[in-house]
Scaffold this motif. Structure first.
Motif, PDB file in Angstrom:
ATOM      1  N   THR A 516       0.822  -1.214   0.000  1.00 36.72           N
ATOM      2  CA  THR A 516       0.000   0.000   0.000  1.00 36.72           C
ATOM      3  C   THR A 516       0.857   1.265   0.000  1.00 36.72           C
ATOM      4  O   THR A 516       0.421   2.301  -0.501  1.00 36.72           O
ATOM      5  CB  THR A 516      -0.934   0.035   1.228  1.00 36.72           C
ATOM      6  OG1 THR A 516      -0.153   0.152   2.435  1.00 36.72           O
ATOM      7  CG2 THR A 516      -1.806  -1.206   1.282  1.00 36.72           C
ATOM      8  N   LYS A 519       1.460   3.088  -3.473  1.00 36.36           N
ATOM      9  CA  LYS A 519       0.358   3.586  -4.291  1.00 36.36           C
ATOM     10  C   LYS A 519       0.516   5.101  -4.481  1.00 36.36           C
ATOM     11  O   LYS A 519       0.560   5.849  -3.493  1.00 36.36           O
ATOM     12  CB  LYS A 519      -0.982   3.296  -3.622  1.00 36.36           C
ATOM     13  CG  LYS A 519      -1.264   1.817  -3.374  1.00 36.36           C
ATOM     14  CD  LYS A 519      -1.628   1.092  -4.644  1.00 36.36           C
ATOM     15  CE  LYS A 519      -2.036  -0.343  -4.358  1.00 36.36           C
ATOM     16  NZ  LYS A 519      -2.394  -1.096  -5.576  1.00 36.36           N
ATOM     17  N   LEU A 523      -5.030   6.670  -0.137  1.00 37.15           N
ATOM     18  CA  LEU A 523      -5.822   5.486   0.172  1.00 37.15           C
ATOM     19  C   LEU A 523      -6.628   5.723   1.438  1.00 37.15           C
ATOM     20  O   LEU A 523      -6.164   6.368   2.387  1.00 37.15           O
ATOM     21  CB  LEU A 523      -4.910   4.273   0.370  1.00 37.15           C
ATOM     22  CG  LEU A 523      -4.030   3.861  -0.817  1.00 37.15           C
ATOM     23  CD1 LEU A 523      -3.129   2.714  -0.408  1.00 37.15           C
ATOM     24  CD2 LEU A 523      -4.886   3.477  -2.006  1.00 37.15           C
ATOM     25  N   SER A 528       0.020   6.762   1.938  1.00 34.33           N
ATOM     26  CA  SER A 528       0.656   6.190   0.751  1.00 34.33           C
ATOM     27  C   SER A 528       1.479   7.283   0.084  1.00 34.33           C
ATOM     28  O   SER A 528       1.368   8.465   0.419  1.00 34.33           O
ATOM     29  CB  SER A 528      -0.381   5.611  -0.215  1.00 34.33           C
ATOM     30  OG  SER A 528      -1.228   6.627  -0.713  1.00 34.33           O
ATOM     31  N   GLU A 534       3.932   6.490 -11.594  1.00 35.08           N
ATOM     32  CA  GLU A 534       4.303   5.169 -12.090  1.00 35.08           C
ATOM     33  C   GLU A 534       5.608   5.179 -12.873  1.00 35.08           C
ATOM     34  O   GLU A 534       6.088   4.118 -13.290  1.00 35.08           O
ATOM     35  CB  GLU A 534       3.163   4.607 -12.956  1.00 35.08           C
ATOM     36  CG  GLU A 534       1.925   4.277 -12.148  1.00 35.08           C
ATOM     37  CD  GLU A 534       0.807   3.732 -13.005  1.00 35.08           C
ATOM     38  OE1 GLU A 534       1.052   3.415 -14.184  1.00 35.08           O
ATOM     39  OE2 GLU A 534      -0.325   3.628 -12.495  1.00 35.08           O
ATOM     40  N   ARG A 589       0.999  -1.385  -8.155  1.00 36.71           N
ATOM     41  CA  ARG A 589       0.540  -0.054  -7.742  1.00 36.71           C
ATOM     42  C   ARG A 589      -0.439   0.559  -8.741  1.00 36.71           C
ATOM     43  O   ARG A 589      -1.131   1.531  -8.432  1.00 36.71           O
ATOM     44  CB  ARG A 589       1.738   0.878  -7.562  1.00 36.71           C
ATOM     45  CG  ARG A 589       2.484   1.170  -8.839  1.00 36.71           C
ATOM     46  CD  ARG A 589       3.746   1.973  -8.603  1.00 36.71           C
ATOM     47  NE  ARG A 589       4.557   2.015  -9.823  1.00 36.71           N
ATOM     48  CZ  ARG A 589       5.724   2.606  -9.915  1.00 36.71           C
ATOM     49  NH1 ARG A 589       6.244   3.198  -8.846  1.00 36.71           N
ATOM     50  NH2 ARG A 589       6.403   2.613 -11.036  1.00 36.71           N
ATOM     51  N   SER A 590      -0.493   0.032  -9.967  1.00 37.09           N
ATOM     52  CA  SER A 590      -1.385   0.570 -10.985  1.00 37.09           C
ATOM     53  C   SER A 590      -2.486  -0.432 -11.296  1.00 37.09           C
ATOM     54  O   SER A 590      -2.370  -1.627 -11.006  1.00 37.09           O
ATOM     55  CB  SER A 590      -0.596   0.903 -12.251  1.00 37.09           C
ATOM     56  OG  SER A 590       0.105  -0.232 -12.711  1.00 37.09           O
TER      57      SER A 590
END
Length: 980
Positions: A516, A519, A523, A528, A534, A589-590
């Motif tokens: 987590t 990310k 969240l 996070s 990314e 993460r995506s």
């Protein structure tokens, strides 16, 4: 006070001079390690006793139980020294012929750590259905294999396990009687051992008789030694290891009676063919150590442990190759000796754990890699961009610094794919938290880099700053996810963050929570890393773990992990879990998982499934440049193909000549990164004067032209386990002249042979050609001929020259247009270099996919075979043909995926449907063409340069045919017909 201590530690580290030397006193030798000392003493007593020595361990024949599948048997093992202690033996044969040998203490005072294999293996191996054990009076044995060429023999008394091929012993366990599993016991007052009785006056006692007397009087002392040597407590420097479980080491001899050369057991800075450690001939006096450690400034020739540990070994001869993997996670020392040049003896001494050995029967290196990868997995196909050039230093100091470096690369037309940030990006070294003074706009900075098709990598270390304003630490502490001391309190050590705690990645509760954190969006479940994208990937450093104020700069062995296991049991596995979980976190993460890039410093068997490694804090010396090549070859043998060394050396200020040579070395390693210590001068390649800057620009561009070769090589290793970098014994296992060569190597199956130059002032290089085949200089097509028994050639190697050759019979695909990054090359046309063998034929492969997602596992890729052959009855005709391989071999598609069907018209193939071949270069054609056509088409545009033979007519510049823009498509079938 803690703040003052922290600043003191940092000031000492940052004040390190630019000339360094290893602080050997920080690390143990065997003589300073109690269990290693005991293991070596056992070996010395056995050697002194000679024929009188006998292992006390034996199998109880009445206890043998053969499983219904016939592939497994179990039995009880007893030690004559301790008849009250019970051991259990299990042998099973896998369906690929691998033999697993397990031995554990049964119903002891405590449980031995037996989970190492569960972290290393990808699945429980499938047992064979073709085995039948036959139990006799003296042994139990099984004959198996396609031709019944393999035999496994377990002798009862003393216990001995031998694997034979065609009647010749390949590997023998306990043949020298050094097996000793120190059982758990209750601490008792030391007992004075009975001394050997003195001989009577005038009585002569020979050595064998003295041994017999000693054995009869006190067999335990004869075998174990006459005193308790660091059984219950051990001191090194100012640290004391409490050893609450007492002695539990495991010693065993593993010998190869018909194999004189051994490779593997990385990571050590030494030759690829492992030198002896037992004094028969040079090299080392201490055993090889496997104990992940932060040994910065490590020696360029030493059996000392460094950052990673893979307990896998290849034993090789011209007849066969055999391998072994020992699934043990504790500190391990390995002696290597040679009773003759045709046999090898090894002695493995581990601090804790069970005997869990996998014997890999081979018989070829290719078989060994396949067998090992079936156990621990293969190197995955990395993201395509990660095979480009990486620019790093400790540290790029600000967002503007990163932007300026990127701008300078573009101004100098130097390609680069990744910019890195070391620890100073993080506020007070609280990883994930940006230092907003120097990096006020991290997401904008990342996006500026990504806008030009590039990525960033930032460091995440395993130590967490123990402070109330760090949410990662606070949550980990609140959830009880941290490593504990022997008294079950939260462990506090010192690292870059000052007072630090360490996450216990053995705890299953850590796994989802850790994911987590990565990310890049808020969240509901908690904190996070929202100030990320990314396009950021991860560097896991210091994960041995490195603890500045710990014993041997690591964690105390009596610390406690999940399940109550001591750190001593899992030390070598610990760092692997950190990078493995980080890799999973980045991939997930995506919404659409993308291939992560994670670089790790510490590693273990199986780490190859999750990312890359580098050889750690090397020095800017010629010696470190040279040994870096050998280390990278060694970790490739250990299964980790995605490997490299810091270009330029981490420490020091290399002169321009050295820096140029180091870039040439790095460009031919799977992982290509320049990195430097905070005290070094800035040495980005664009800062050099000419001609050095221009030479390095050419080297970088060469790397990028060859990306299709590297990517195709990674596809192959993802399926077969064969390494990306292949030393000579892998390519030519019967050529004894190549067994000790570790300064040149082949890249995959491409046919490329490279000899990095690692000597100051070199103007030429000696290259070994292992066969009677033509080898073409990559740059000028000069053709060299080898010999049936191997041959050395001398080639030019002034500063701008790289000894690089294409083996005759190879077809090499490249992309020749200079670009700023690999992303800009994705639709570029291809050049095919056809290097004809002495028979006038050639073959090559090209693999392509989107380079980013996992769609290739569902068949979204292009995989082509390109073949140059002479059609039947047409001696003066050459047909160069492109064929689809995906449909021909769907079961070995890629990355472990098995495709039942494959569609050559898949969506990825359609997306590159217009990508073409813009040039075909054919070297070694025996005559000037009269016609060059695409099959069924018109005459093509081409040039032909005849060859210039040397006086002996065996060597010289080869003829070169250059076919210009044949307009054939890379993803389609086609053929070019050449007639002369």
């Amino acid at each position: 006070m803690r703040a003052l201590d922290y600043l003191g530690i940092l000031s000492l580290l940052l004040a390190l001079p630019t000339t360094h030397s290893l602080k050997a006193h920080d690390f143990k030798t065997c003589s300073q390690s109690g269990f290693c000392r005991r293991g070596r003493a056992l070996s010395a007593r056995a050697k002194e006793a000679g024929a009188a020595w006998k292992s006390p361990y034996s199998v109880d024949p009445s206890s043998i139980a053969i499983a219904s599948d016939q592939a497994t048997f179990t039995a009880s093992v007893k030690s004559s020294l301790y008849p009250e202690i019970n051991f259990g033996l299990e042998l099973r044969v896998h369906d690929d012929g691998v033999v697993r040998v397990r031995m554990d203490e049964v119903a002891g005072l405590r449980k031995r750590y037996d989970e190492a294999a569960s972290w290393a293996l990808i699945a429980e191996p499938t047992v064979s259905k073709d085995i039948k054990w036959t139990a006799g009076k003296k042994d139990i044995r099984a004959v198996y294999g396609k031709k019944k060429e393999l035999e496994l023999v377990v002798t009862y008394e003393p216990l001995r396990v031998a694997l034979l091929r065609n009647g010749k012993e390949q590997v023998v366990l306990n043949g020298q009687g050094l097996l000793h599993m120190e059982h758990f016991r209750t601490k008792t007052p030391a007992v004075t051992q009975t001394e050997e009785p003195a001989p009577k006056e005038g009585e002569e006692v020979v050595a064998d008789e003295a041994q017999a007397v000693m054995k009869a009087e006190n067999p335990r002392a004869w075998f174990e030694g006459d005193k308790e040597d660091d059984y219950w407590e051990e001191t090194f420097g100012s640290w004391t290891d409490s050893k609450p479980k007492g002695p539990e080491s495991l010693s065993i001899d593993i010998n190869f009676p018909n194999h004189g050369t051994v490779y593997g057991i990385p990571q050590h800075a030494t030759r690829l063919a492992l030198p002896t450690t037992t004094g028969e001939s040079p090299f080392f006096s201490d055993p090889y150590r496997l104990y992940n450690a932060d040994v910065f400034e490590y020696l360029a020739s030493s059996p000392m442990s460094i950052y990673g540990s893979i307990p896998v070994l290849h034993a090789h001869s011209a007849d066969s190759t055999v391998g072994m993997f020992h699934a043990v996670g504790s500190e391990t020392w390995i002696d290597v000796g040679h009773a003759s040049d045709k046999s090898t003896e090894t002695h493995w001494i581990s601090e804790s754990g069970i005997l869990d050995l996998f014997l890999m029967p081979g018989p070829t290196p290719e078989d060994i890699f396949r067998q090992y990868s079936r156990l621990t997995g293969t190197t995955v196909i990395p993201a395509h961009w990660s095979l480009g050039y990486h620019q790093c230093r400790w540290n790029y100091v600000s967002s503007d610094d990163v932007r300026t470096v990127q701008k300078r690369f573009d101004e100098e037309d130097m390609p680069v794919d990744v910019f890195w940030l070391d620890i100073e990006y993080a506020e007070e070294h609280k990883y994930f938290i940006w230092d907003k003074k120097n990096f006020p706009d991290p997401v904008d900075m990342i996006n500026d880099v990504a806008a030009l098709g590039r990525k960033m990598v930032v460091i995440i270390d395993p130590h967490l700053k123990r402070t109330s304003d760090y949410p990662v630490y606070q949550k980990a502490s609140e959830l009880g996810l941290l490593v504990k001391t022997k008294s079950e309190s939260e462990y506090e050590g010192w690292c870059w963050s000052g007072s630090s705690a360490w996450i216990d990645f053995f705890n299953p509760s850590v796994w989802d929570w850790w994911k987590t954190l990565f990310k890049p969006r808020q969240l509901a479940s908690g904190w996070s890393w929202t100030e990320s994208t990314e396009d950021v990937h991860i560097w896991n450093d210091m994960n041995e773990p490195s603890v500045f104020n710990g014993p041997e700069i690591t964690m105390p062995k009596d610390n406690i992990h999940y399940g109550g296991w001591e750190h001593r049991d899992v030390h070598n596995i610990n760092g692997m879990l950190f990078s493995n979980l980080t890799s999973q976190a980045v991939a997930e993460r995506s919404d659409t998982p993308k291939r992560p890039f994670v670089l790790t410093r510490a590693f273990y068997a199986g780490s190859q499934r999750f990312g890359a490694m580098w050889t750690g804090d090397n020095m800017g010396t010629w010696e470190h440049m040279a040994v870096g090549v050998k280390i990278v070859l060694s970790v490739n043998i250990g299964g980790m193909s995605f490997a490299g060394s810091d270009v330029g050396g981490f420490f020091g200020n290399p002169e321009p000549e050295m820096l140029v040579r180091w870039y040439q070395v790095g460009a031919f390693a799977p992982f290509f990164r320049a990195h430097a210590h905070i005290d070094t001068k800035r040495r980005e390649p664009f800062l050099l004067d000419q001609p050095y800057k221009g030479i390095i620009r050419d080297v970088l561009r060469l790397r990028y032209t060859m990306l299709p070769i590297w990517y195709t090589a990674f596809r192959e290793t993802s399926v077969t386990g064969l390494p990306v970098l292949r030393p000579h014994y892998v390519m030519f296992p019967k050529d004894q002249g190549g067994f000790n060569i570790d300064d040149q190597y082949f890249i995959g199956s491409s046919g490329l042979l490279v000899k990095p130059v690692t000597e100051k002032g070199a103007t030429q290089a000696t290259v070994y050609l292992p066969e009677d085949q033509v080898y073409y200089d990559y740059f000028n097509h000069f053709a060299y001929r080898g010999a049936a028994k191997g041959k050395e050639i001398t080639v030019p190697a002034v500063l701008h020259q790289i000894p690089l050759f294409v083996r005759g019979g190879s077809i090499v695909p490249t992309r020749e247009r200079p670009r700023r990054s690999s992303k800009a090359m994705k639709r570029d046309p291809f050049t095919l270099r056809v290097a004809l063998s002495k028979a006038g034929t050639a073959r090559g492969e090209l693999y392509l996919d989107d380079g980013e997602t996992y769609a290739h596992r569902q068949g979204q890729f292009v995989w082509r075979e390109i073949v140059a052959e002479k059609p039947a009855k047409k001696a003066r005709t050459l047909k160069i043909e492109s064929r689809d391989l995906g449909a021909a071999r769907p079961a070995e598609a890629v990355d472990g995926a098995v495709l039942k069907t494959f569609d050559p018209e898949n969506e990825y193939a359609k997306s590159i449907a217009d990508v073409r071949v813009e040039k075909v270069v054919v070297a070694g054609l025996s005559g000037k063409p009269t016609s060059v056509k695409v099959e069924g088409g018109d005459e093509l545009v081409w040039d032909f340069t005849p060859g210039v033979a040397a006086a002996d007519k065996k060597e010289g510049i080869a003829s070169v045919l250059a076919v210009k823009d044949p307009k054939v498509l890379i993803a389609k079938d086609w053929a070019i017909i050449i007639e002369w």
